[in-house]
Design an enzyme around this catalytic site. Sequence first.
Site, mmCIF file in Angstrom:
data_model
loop_
_atom_site.group_PDB
_atom_site.id
_atom_site.type_symbol
_atom_site.label_atom_id
_atom_site.label_comp_id
_atom_site.label_asym_id
_atom_site.label_seq_id
_atom_site.Cartn_x
_atom_site.Cartn_y
_atom_site.Cartn_z
ATOM 1 N N ASN A 16 -16.658 -6.293 -4.892
ATOM 2 C CA ASN A 16 -16.670 -4.886 -5.293
ATOM 3 C C ASN A 16 -15.781 -4.622 -6.510
ATOM 4 O O ASN A 16 -16.214 -3.986 -7.484
ATOM 5 C CB ASN A 16 -16.232 -4.019 -4.100
ATOM 6 C CG ASN A 16 -16.063 -2.570 -4.494
ATOM 7 O OD1 ASN A 16 -14.960 -2.117 -4.783
ATOM 8 N ND2 ASN A 16 -17.159 -1.844 -4.537
ATOM 9 N N GLN A 61 0.828 -1.208 0.000
ATOM 10 C CA GLN A 61 0.000 0.000 0.000
ATOM 11 C C GLN A 61 0.863 1.259 0.000
ATOM 12 O O GLN A 61 0.520 2.264 -0.630
ATOM 13 C CB GLN A 61 -0.906 -0.015 1.241
ATOM 14 C CG GLN A 61 -2.080 0.965 1.164
ATOM 15 C CD GLN A 61 -3.255 0.407 0.392
ATOM 16 O OE1 GLN A 61 -3.648 -0.740 0.582
ATOM 17 N NE2 GLN A 61 -3.825 1.197 -0.499
ATOM 18 N N LYS A 120 -2.625 -0.907 6.730
ATOM 19 C CA LYS A 120 -3.656 -1.916 6.420
ATOM 20 C C LYS A 120 -4.128 -2.526 7.725
ATOM 21 O O LYS A 120 -3.381 -2.570 8.707
ATOM 22 C CB LYS A 120 -3.059 -3.012 5.529
ATOM 23 C CG LYS A 120 -4.084 -3.818 4.772
ATOM 24 C CD LYS A 120 -4.543 -3.111 3.526
ATOM 25 C CE LYS A 120 -5.668 -3.797 2.810
ATOM 26 N NZ LYS A 120 -5.916 -3.207 1.482
ATOM 27 N N GLY A 154 -12.316 0.129 3.061
ATOM 28 C CA GLY A 154 -12.763 -1.244 2.849
ATOM 29 C C GLY A 154 -11.724 -2.108 2.164
ATOM 30 O O GLY A 154 -10.706 -1.629 1.675
ATOM 31 N N ASP A 155 -11.968 -3.394 2.164
ATOM 32 C CA ASP A 155 -11.183 -4.387 1.423
ATOM 33 C C ASP A 155 -12.069 -5.648 1.413
ATOM 34 O O ASP A 155 -13.298 -5.538 1.584
ATOM 35 C CB ASP A 155 -9.820 -4.643 2.096
ATOM 36 C CG ASP A 155 -8.842 -5.398 1.184
ATOM 37 O OD1 ASP A 155 -8.244 -4.769 0.302
ATOM 38 O OD2 ASP A 155 -8.684 -6.631 1.344
#
Length: 449
Positions: free
Chosen positions: A243, A114, A129, A168-169
């Site tokens: 998603n 990230q 994260k 989100g994830d």
Amino acid sequence: MNLQNEYLLGIYNKVAKKDSTEPEFLQAVGEVLESLEPIVERNPEMEKTGVIERMVEPERTIMFRVSWVDDNGNVQVNRGYRVQFNSAIGPYKGGCRFHPSVNLSVIKFLGFEQTFKNSLTGLPMGGGKGGSDFDPKGKSDNEIMRFCQSFMTELSKHIGADTDVPAGDIGVGAREIGYMFGQYKRLKNEFTGVLTGKGLTYGGSLARKEATGYGLCYFTNEMLKANNNSFEGKTVVISGSGNVAIYACEKAYELGAKVVAMSDSNGYIYDKDGIDLDLMKTIKEVERKRISEYAVRKPGAVYTEGCKGIWTIKCDIALPCATQNELDKDGAEALVKNGCILVAEGANMPSTPEAVNTFLSNGVLFGPAKAANAGGVATSGLEMSQNSMRYSWTFEEVDEKLKGIMKNIFAAAYNASKECGCEGNLVVGANVAGFLKVYDAMKWQGVAY
Ligand code: NDP
Ligand code: 2IT
């Protein structure tokens, strides 16, 4: 792993010893260090700054108990995580994952990647994260709410709009973000942009829901354009049906392609006539059912148990959008054999190192996750900007900015690959381009924190 440079190999060996029980983290570190070889060799002074040694150690790792009461009145205990990896270029930023496979190795690999992904977006965001080994599947809405509230009760002590901004994830979407935001506000008596991916009535950004999947297709489109090609008339296979996968499917259709297969963790469906996206959204977003349901309702569609077989379906473009290491050497070889010309990663680290080598050595255009799926976090950055301004942009405004960001990321990765002497290798390009900004910031900020 094929590290030649002694300095980088030394760093890798230290991490491999210290974090020997973290295979996903080592995989992610190994890939980045390999990519850095050309610039470290050209700039031996890099070694003296000790920046790379610091980059592979998270600034802070928080692990905590999350206890909650299920619908039968039983106490349940899960483990929560937030790894605040790197704040050199901005507040920690990155999603939270709720899945039974979550452990420290998974959260660390995601937080490490990230940092470079966020740097590539050009926005001022550091890397972080979090998540939990909580399994949302089969839980009632009330159980999800109680879990999210308990998770946030501890997490709230460590985050803030200028400190760390989760999102989100896997397993964390608008519903979970809503419950967590509500709890944060109750605890702090503050309405701030402490989370992104919020609902549109309470500070969310238009186009955030669509952003990762759309961004993936914008990035893919840049890769195709650079090779005098386009999405028009292409056959696409997308793994996952969450998603990222759903909005990648939507944009691929808009750009003139046909999506013929999607999957979940139980199996995949093949629909030769093209996936009916409205039906897929109903089953996955509204009813939260298994993908096998699609084949029950759509004549001509075929369901197959097991998710790896999806890569044996003939396609021009493959977009892995489910989870890490879902596409291995066998999958990659099947794609190559069937004439696939491009693979771009919507998920984080979905291709194993052997799969990546198979693509690169067979001339398949390859878009690595850090670059290709950065549209989600980029739009989270745009949500943070709108929250700070107490203002909202229209869908078209956000979408235009997202397009511009994905174009810039492609250019930055492509140019860096050229400068490193491996033009078109976007793995090296994305790692190097993401790294350089963080390197510079860490160098100038000095050693002690
Ligand atoms: P969702 O929870 O919405 O969907 C995840 C999808 O992947 C589901 O179809 C799920 O199937 C499948 N999946 C999850 N775990 C596994 C597994 N172990 N084996 C096989 N299939 C699995 O998550 P997202 O769509 O948000 O995330 C998908 C990927 O994209 C992840 O790698 C995430 O890190 C990455 N990503 C997400 C971003 C975002 O903005 N959401 C941004 C950038 C990257 P099932 O329902 O059966 O579990
Ligand atoms: O992996 C990712 O980039 C995400 N899950 C999105 C992170 C974010 O902060 O929007």
